[in-house]
Design a protein around this motif. Structure first.
Motif, PDB file in Angstrom:
ATOM      1  N   THR A  82       0.811  -1.216   0.000  1.00 38.34           N
ATOM      2  CA  THR A  82       0.000   0.000   0.000  1.00 38.34           C
ATOM      3  C   THR A  82       0.849   1.273   0.000  1.00 38.34           C
ATOM      4  O   THR A  82       0.484   2.252  -0.634  1.00 38.34           O
ATOM      5  CB  THR A  82      -0.924   0.047   1.232  1.00 38.34           C
ATOM      6  OG1 THR A  82      -0.136  -0.188   2.397  1.00 38.34           O
ATOM      7  CG2 THR A  82      -2.009  -0.999   1.134  1.00 38.34           C
ATOM      8  N   VAL A  83       1.978   1.270   0.710  1.00 37.50           N
ATOM      9  CA  VAL A  83       2.723   2.526   0.880  1.00 37.50           C
ATOM     10  C   VAL A  83       4.118   2.478   0.251  1.00 37.50           C
ATOM     11  O   VAL A  83       4.437   3.268  -0.639  1.00 37.50           O
ATOM     12  CB  VAL A  83       2.858   2.883   2.376  1.00 37.50           C
ATOM     13  CG1 VAL A  83       3.647   4.172   2.533  1.00 37.50           C
ATOM     14  CG2 VAL A  83       1.487   3.023   3.017  1.00 37.50           C
ATOM     15  N   ARG A  86       4.850   2.312  -3.524  1.00 39.74           N
ATOM     16  CA  ARG A  86       4.598   3.584  -4.214  1.00 39.74           C
ATOM     17  C   ARG A  86       5.708   4.591  -3.906  1.00 39.74           C
ATOM     18  O   ARG A  86       6.114   5.360  -4.769  1.00 39.74           O
ATOM     19  CB  ARG A  86       3.256   4.159  -3.759  1.00 39.74           C
ATOM     20  CG  ARG A  86       2.082   3.650  -4.536  1.00 39.74           C
ATOM     21  CD  ARG A  86       0.838   4.405  -4.142  1.00 39.74           C
ATOM     22  NE  ARG A  86       0.932   5.821  -4.476  1.00 39.74           N
ATOM     23  CZ  ARG A  86       0.062   6.725  -4.050  1.00 39.74           C
ATOM     24  NH1 ARG A  86      -0.930   6.368  -3.268  1.00 39.74           N
ATOM     25  NH2 ARG A  86       0.182   7.983  -4.405  1.00 39.74           N
ATOM     26  N   LEU A  87       6.160   4.581  -2.648  1.00 42.18           N
ATOM     27  CA  LEU A  87       7.165   5.558  -2.233  1.00 42.18           C
ATOM     28  C   LEU A  87       8.485   5.369  -2.948  1.00 42.18           C
ATOM     29  O   LEU A  87       9.275   6.285  -3.093  1.00 42.18           O
ATOM     30  CB  LEU A  87       7.411   5.457  -0.729  1.00 42.18           C
ATOM     31  CG  LEU A  87       6.391   6.116   0.172  1.00 42.18           C
ATOM     32  CD1 LEU A  87       6.790   5.904   1.609  1.00 42.18           C
ATOM     33  CD2 LEU A  87       6.289   7.591  -0.145  1.00 42.18           C
ATOM     34  N   ILE A  94      10.287  13.026   0.006  1.00 43.43           N
ATOM     35  CA  ILE A  94       8.911  12.536   0.150  1.00 43.43           C
ATOM     36  C   ILE A  94       8.905  11.219   0.924  1.00 43.43           C
ATOM     37  O   ILE A  94       8.092  11.002   1.832  1.00 43.43           O
ATOM     38  CB  ILE A  94       8.258  12.338  -1.241  1.00 43.43           C
ATOM     39  CG1 ILE A  94       8.198  13.673  -1.979  1.00 43.43           C
ATOM     40  CG2 ILE A  94       6.863  11.749  -1.102  1.00 43.43           C
ATOM     41  CD1 ILE A  94       7.373  14.719  -1.295  1.00 43.43           C
ATOM     42  N   LEU A  96      11.101  10.294   3.050  1.00 41.18           N
ATOM     43  CA  LEU A  96      11.465  10.644   4.419  1.00 41.18           C
ATOM     44  C   LEU A  96      10.250  11.109   5.194  1.00 41.18           C
ATOM     45  O   LEU A  96       9.909  10.571   6.254  1.00 41.18           O
ATOM     46  CB  LEU A  96      12.519  11.750   4.343  1.00 41.18           C
ATOM     47  CG  LEU A  96      13.016  12.329   5.634  1.00 41.18           C
ATOM     48  CD1 LEU A  96      13.838  11.283   6.336  1.00 41.18           C
ATOM     49  CD2 LEU A  96      13.870  13.551   5.348  1.00 41.18           C
ATOM     50  N   ALA A  98       7.113  10.852   4.479  1.00 38.60           N
ATOM     51  CA  ALA A  98       6.009   9.891   4.534  1.00 38.60           C
ATOM     52  C   ALA A  98       6.223   8.882   5.660  1.00 38.60           C
ATOM     53  O   ALA A  98       5.305   8.624   6.452  1.00 38.60           O
ATOM     54  CB  ALA A  98       5.861   9.170   3.199  1.00 38.60           C
ATOM     55  N   THR A 101       5.937  10.628   9.090  1.00 37.78           N
ATOM     56  CA  THR A 101       4.541  10.898   9.451  1.00 37.78           C
ATOM     57  C   THR A 101       3.841   9.614   9.868  1.00 37.78           C
ATOM     58  O   THR A 101       3.081   9.594  10.837  1.00 37.78           O
ATOM     59  CB  THR A 101       3.779  11.488   8.256  1.00 37.78           C
ATOM     60  OG1 THR A 101       4.696  12.060   7.365  1.00 37.78           O
ATOM     61  CG2 THR A 101       2.817  12.520   8.704  1.00 37.78           C
ATOM     62  N   LEU A 102       4.100   8.554   9.109  1.00 38.75           N
ATOM     63  CA  LEU A 102       3.492   7.265   9.432  1.00 38.75           C
ATOM     64  C   LEU A 102       3.901   6.834  10.839  1.00 38.75           C
ATOM     65  O   LEU A 102       3.078   6.335  11.624  1.00 38.75           O
ATOM     66  CB  LEU A 102       3.966   6.237   8.407  1.00 38.75           C
ATOM     67  CG  LEU A 102       3.031   5.096   8.050  1.00 38.75           C
ATOM     68  CD1 LEU A 102       1.653   5.620   7.714  1.00 38.75           C
ATOM     69  CD2 LEU A 102       3.587   4.323   6.874  1.00 38.75           C
TER      70      LEU A 102
ATOM     71  N   PHE B 273       8.030  19.098   8.307  1.00 41.68           N
ATOM     72  CA  PHE B 273       6.604  19.203   7.972  1.00 41.68           C
ATOM     73  C   PHE B 273       6.305  20.488   7.209  1.00 41.68           C
ATOM     74  O   PHE B 273       5.716  20.463   6.129  1.00 41.68           O
ATOM     75  CB  PHE B 273       5.767  19.200   9.256  1.00 41.68           C
ATOM     76  CG  PHE B 273       5.247  17.846   9.640  1.00 41.68           C
ATOM     77  CD1 PHE B 273       5.714  16.696   9.028  1.00 41.68           C
ATOM     78  CD2 PHE B 273       4.283  17.714  10.620  1.00 41.68           C
ATOM     79  CE1 PHE B 273       5.245  15.455   9.388  1.00 41.68           C
ATOM     80  CE2 PHE B 273       3.796  16.469  10.991  1.00 41.68           C
ATOM     81  CZ  PHE B 273       4.280  15.344  10.374  1.00 41.68           C
ATOM     82  N   ILE B 276       7.795  20.530   3.690  1.00 38.88           N
ATOM     83  CA  ILE B 276       7.253  19.570   2.727  1.00 38.88           C
ATOM     84  C   ILE B 276       5.795  19.865   2.404  1.00 38.88           C
ATOM     85  O   ILE B 276       5.372  19.711   1.257  1.00 38.88           O
ATOM     86  CB  ILE B 276       7.413  18.131   3.247  1.00 38.88           C
ATOM     87  CG1 ILE B 276       8.857  17.850   3.580  1.00 38.88           C
ATOM     88  CG2 ILE B 276       6.836  17.133   2.266  1.00 38.88           C
ATOM     89  CD1 ILE B 276       9.635  17.086   2.576  1.00 38.88           C
ATOM     90  N   SER B 316      -0.870  14.528  11.685  1.00 41.64           N
ATOM     91  CA  SER B 316       0.010  13.589  10.981  1.00 41.64           C
ATOM     92  C   SER B 316      -0.769  12.832   9.902  1.00 41.64           C
ATOM     93  O   SER B 316      -0.263  12.622   8.798  1.00 41.64           O
ATOM     94  CB  SER B 316       0.610  12.586  11.954  1.00 41.64           C
ATOM     95  OG  SER B 316       1.316  13.248  12.963  1.00 41.64           O
ATOM     96  N   PHE B 320       0.014  12.921   6.037  1.00 45.28           N
ATOM     97  CA  PHE B 320       0.354  11.681   5.341  1.00 45.28           C
ATOM     98  C   PHE B 320      -0.501  11.498   4.088  1.00 45.28           C
ATOM     99  O   PHE B 320       0.013  11.243   2.996  1.00 45.28           O
ATOM    100  CB  PHE B 320       0.181  10.480   6.270  1.00 45.28           C
ATOM    101  CG  PHE B 320       0.526   9.172   5.627  1.00 45.28           C
ATOM    102  CD1 PHE B 320       1.843   8.868   5.328  1.00 45.28           C
ATOM    103  CD2 PHE B 320      -0.466   8.268   5.286  1.00 45.28           C
ATOM    104  CE1 PHE B 320       2.167   7.670   4.711  1.00 45.28           C
ATOM    105  CE2 PHE B 320      -0.149   7.074   4.669  1.00 45.28           C
ATOM    106  CZ  PHE B 320       1.174   6.776   4.384  1.00 45.28           C
ATOM    107  N   ILE B 323       0.613  13.995   1.418  1.00 49.01           N
ATOM    108  CA  ILE B 323       1.820  13.735   0.627  1.00 49.01           C
ATOM    109  C   ILE B 323       1.663  12.527  -0.273  1.00 49.01           C
ATOM    110  O   ILE B 323       2.311  12.427  -1.291  1.00 49.01           O
ATOM    111  CB  ILE B 323       3.097  13.564   1.480  1.00 49.01           C
ATOM    112  CG1 ILE B 323       2.825  12.692   2.652  1.00 49.01           C
ATOM    113  CG2 ILE B 323       3.683  14.868   1.862  1.00 49.01           C
ATOM    114  CD1 ILE B 323       4.022  12.538   3.542  1.00 49.01           C
ATOM    115  N   MET B 324       0.806  11.576   0.101  1.00 47.12           N
ATOM    116  CA  MET B 324       0.598  10.458  -0.799  1.00 47.12           C
ATOM    117  C   MET B 324      -0.187  10.923  -2.026  1.00 47.12           C
ATOM    118  O   MET B 324      -0.024  10.403  -3.120  1.00 47.12           O
ATOM    119  CB  MET B 324      -0.168   9.320  -0.101  1.00 47.12           C
ATOM    120  CG  MET B 324       0.609   8.616   1.006  1.00 47.12           C
ATOM    121  SD  MET B 324       2.262   8.041   0.540  1.00 47.12           S
ATOM    122  CE  MET B 324       1.909   6.457  -0.187  1.00 47.12           C
ATOM    123  N   PRO B 327       2.499  14.841  -3.696  1.00 50.63           N
ATOM    124  CA  PRO B 327       3.880  14.851  -3.191  1.00 50.63           C
ATOM    125  C   PRO B 327       4.627  16.154  -3.450  1.00 50.63           C
ATOM    126  O   PRO B 327       5.646  16.405  -2.827  1.00 50.63           O
ATOM    127  CB  PRO B 327       4.557  13.693  -3.928  1.00 50.63           C
ATOM    128  CG  PRO B 327       3.539  13.067  -4.796  1.00 50.63           C
ATOM    129  CD  PRO B 327       2.275  13.832  -4.721  1.00 50.63           C
TER     130      PRO B 327
END
Lengths: 288, 349
Positions: A82-83, A86-87, A94, A96, A98, A101-102, B273, B276, B316, B320, B323-324, B327
């Protein structure tokens, strides 16, 4: 003298667990080239799993470990599809942000569910003596499991077909794809193996180390430092890096103060960086 | 391996328009920027006069400056500081320790804070620039951690984990304390404007070109005679000084500082944060990002009845998902929209 010996041995025993989650981190970083900031949180979640399974449902801590491995391996596979898959194509900043944040989401979510209190399995305190040195039974078992897993991973990577695919994808993904290797499957397996190791490490760690929702960040710093001390690009290096850091932590905690543990880890890291920038077992030359 | 990381880091396009187009657009852009700044400066007078709103504006200004300092380093030289709070916190603590222990005016402390943070940057750089990329990031991360330990342990100097409360001189402008938050907000805006101007001037100078050459292709830059280490070290010190100055303002706005808010992981992540969310490689990105970040955090605080944990969870998650989906940040979305408009205009010509 006994105190020193006990401290060093304790460091080595705890270090086995540090070693396997550092190897998991190195495996994910080495294949995907993404710093997975959630790796420490995976260990933390596995620690919670172990805590509740043992304290609430009376499981044997032994039984939790394979369950955690399977469960976190699967969760890793889901995360990859899922993540992280794609990353992989996104620029580094990005990736980093992502995964940071996760990690913040997982930490805050766990804090919301369980609060910030430290939990530990104080029921498991069996200690045995060996020539005047006291050692926790579970720490010894933990080191045994860690060595077993590290050995298993090494066999898998060097002796199996998928292991060869993973190594090929790391060395040159384009060439591997041209040879008909399914690199996506190799990444998927490597990432899931990393998560599986985090699960095993967490389920083992909880038997002698208290868990809080924010412990993941500390563990991640350790994994990162272990990889760099051992030498980026070397899985045995990451394992040994974990051992070394745990010994440094134990010596600091015994002879100075537990509060300074990570400061000394960082000093060691700086020292290695100055005298041997490629890490102790690094194969990769670095160019500025 | 560190080379490839620093090389393809920051792929955000900073392609300058042709000189003619640039000179045509620059005055209009500059006028627009000044106008926006004046509007921001006057917000407390007509739109948000109450203390709470001014406090929010203050936070936005602080995080804008903080984000700009991180972005100068990451966006233009490709050095990702995971522990930017090391510099922010160093500035905050230099300011707090100076005014607490000497009783002299914090106006002097501002300068010292910038210098102190730059010195931290220099020390970090001397070791960290032996390597680059992610290793550099980790060293800043570890530095923030170490400084946090130091702030906790040196109780006599820093007040330890309980933090340091600054002496009150309410209404004494000479001591940088005012009857309301508005003057400090205006001061912070001036600093942010200075940062924007500095970044803008840098980008069109030879130095800015060196920055980007080091980011985009260090090997080629090295071969062309660019002193890579010198450029990186200079950028790091400048960025650290900027973060330190904003950190000092942060300490002065709260009249309090503690190890967690100065050097904590959250404070490091906040810089990333803001940059970005706004969008990497754009001048105003961090400012936009700071506004969105602070507002999201406030919304999170409100819907969770002031529970910081759920607020973090809320913003957060939003970041998240954002950015998905996008981006390239807010500026990227804006560019795509305006890009379409401009292309249409071009067709008509």
């Amino acid at each position: 003298m006994n105190l020193l010996l006990e401290t060093l041995l304790n460091g080595l025993l705890i270090g086995g667990v540090y070693g396997i989650f550092s190897v998991g981190f190195a495996l994910q970083f080495g294949t995907l080239r993404i710093i997975n900031f959630t790796h420490g949180d995976f260990v933390m979640l596995a620690m919670f799993l172990g805590f509740f399974a043992v304290s609430q449902y009376g499981w044997n801590p032994f039984a939790v470990i394979p369950v955690a491995m399977v469960l976190f391996g699967l969760v890793g596979a889901v995360f990859f599809t899922t993540v992280f898959n794609r990353l992989k194509e996104e620029p580094h900043e990005i990736q980093l942000i992502a995964t940071i944040t996760l990690s913040a989401i997982i930490t805050a979510g766990t804090q919301g569910l369980f609060g910030q209190d430290a939990r530990s399995l104080d029921t498991i305190t069996e200690i045995f003596q060996l020539g005047g040195v006291h050692l926790g039974v579970w720490k010894v078992i933990g080191l045994g499991i860690s060595l077993l897993l590290a050995g298993g991973l090494w066999l898998l990577l060097t002796r199996s077909g998928i292991g060869r695919d993973i190594r090929a994808s790391v060395d040159d993904a384009v060439a591997a794809r041209l040879q008909g290797i399914n690199t996506r499957r190799a990444y998927l397996v490597a990432f899931s193996l990393g998560a599986l190791l985090a699960g095993a490490a967490g389920a083992t760690l909880i038997t002698f180390y208290p868990v809080t929702p924010s412990v993941g960040a500390n563990l991640l710093v350790l994994a990162f430092a272990a990889v760099l001390v051992g030498g980026a690009g070397s899985l045995p290096g990451a394992f040994l890096g974990g051992l070394i850091l745990a010994v440094v932590q134990q010596v600091t905690a015994t002879y100075q103060s537990p509060a300074l543990q990570n400061a000394y880890v960082f000093l060691l890291f700086l020292f290695i960086l100055v005298v041997k920038p490629a890490g102790l077992f690094g194969r990769l030359a670095r160019v500025d | 391996m560190s080379t490839d990381i620093s090389r393809d880091a920051g792929t955000a396009p900073v392609t300058p328009p042709s000189p003619a187009a640039r000179s045509r657009r620059t005055p209009a852009k500059a006028a627009g920027a000044v106008l926006v700044l004046l509007i921001c400066a006057s917000l407390p007078l007509w739109a948000f006069p109450d203390d709470y709103s001014v406090g929010i504006l203050m936070q936005i200004a602080i995080y804008a400056g903080y984000g700009l300092s991180w972005h100068l380093l990451a966006g233009y030289t490709g050095q990702y500081a995971f522990g930017h709070a090391a510099f922010f916190g160093a500035g905050a603590y230099v300011m707090a320790i100076f005014s607490y222990h000497t009783g002299l005016s914090p106006w002097l402390g501002l300068g010292l804070a910038a210098i102190g943070a730059a010195v931290v940057g220099l020390l970090v750089g001397l070791i960290a620039l032996r390597v680059s990329g992610l290793f550099f990031g980790l060293i800043t991360f570890g530095t923030a951690l170490m400084l946090g330990v130091a702030a906790n342990q040196l109780v006599g100097l820093t007040g330890g984990a309980a933090g340091l409360s600054l002496p009150l001189h309410l209404g004494d402008a000479g001591m940088m304390q005012f009857d309301t938050q508005v003057p400090l907000y205006e001061i912070t805006l001036v600093i942010v404007a200075g940062y924007l101007l500095l970044t803008w001037a840098l980008l069109r100078s030879r130095l800015g070109l060196l920055f980007r050459s080091v980011r985009d292709d260090p090997v080629a830059a090295d071969a062309s005679g660019v002193n890579i280490r010198g450029v990186r070290l200079g950028a790091l010190c400048l960025s650290a000084a900027m973060a330190g100055l904003i950190g000092a303002i942060y300490a002065q706005s709260l009249l309090f500082i503690d190890p967690e808010s100065a050097f904590g992981l959250t404070q490091s992540v906040n810089a990333i944060f803001t940059a970005i969310i706004g969008g990497m490689g754009s001048l105003f990105g961090p400012v936009l990002g700071a506004a969105v970040f602070v507002l999201l955090r406030e919304v999170g605080m409100t819907i969770s009845d002031g529970d910081g944990v759920y607020s973090v969870l809320f913003y957060s998650t939003v970041v998240f998902v954002f950015i998905m989906v996008a981006p390239k940040g807010l500026v990227g979305i804006g560019r795509r929209l305006f890009g379409l408009v401009r292309r249409d205009a071009g067709k008509r010509e």
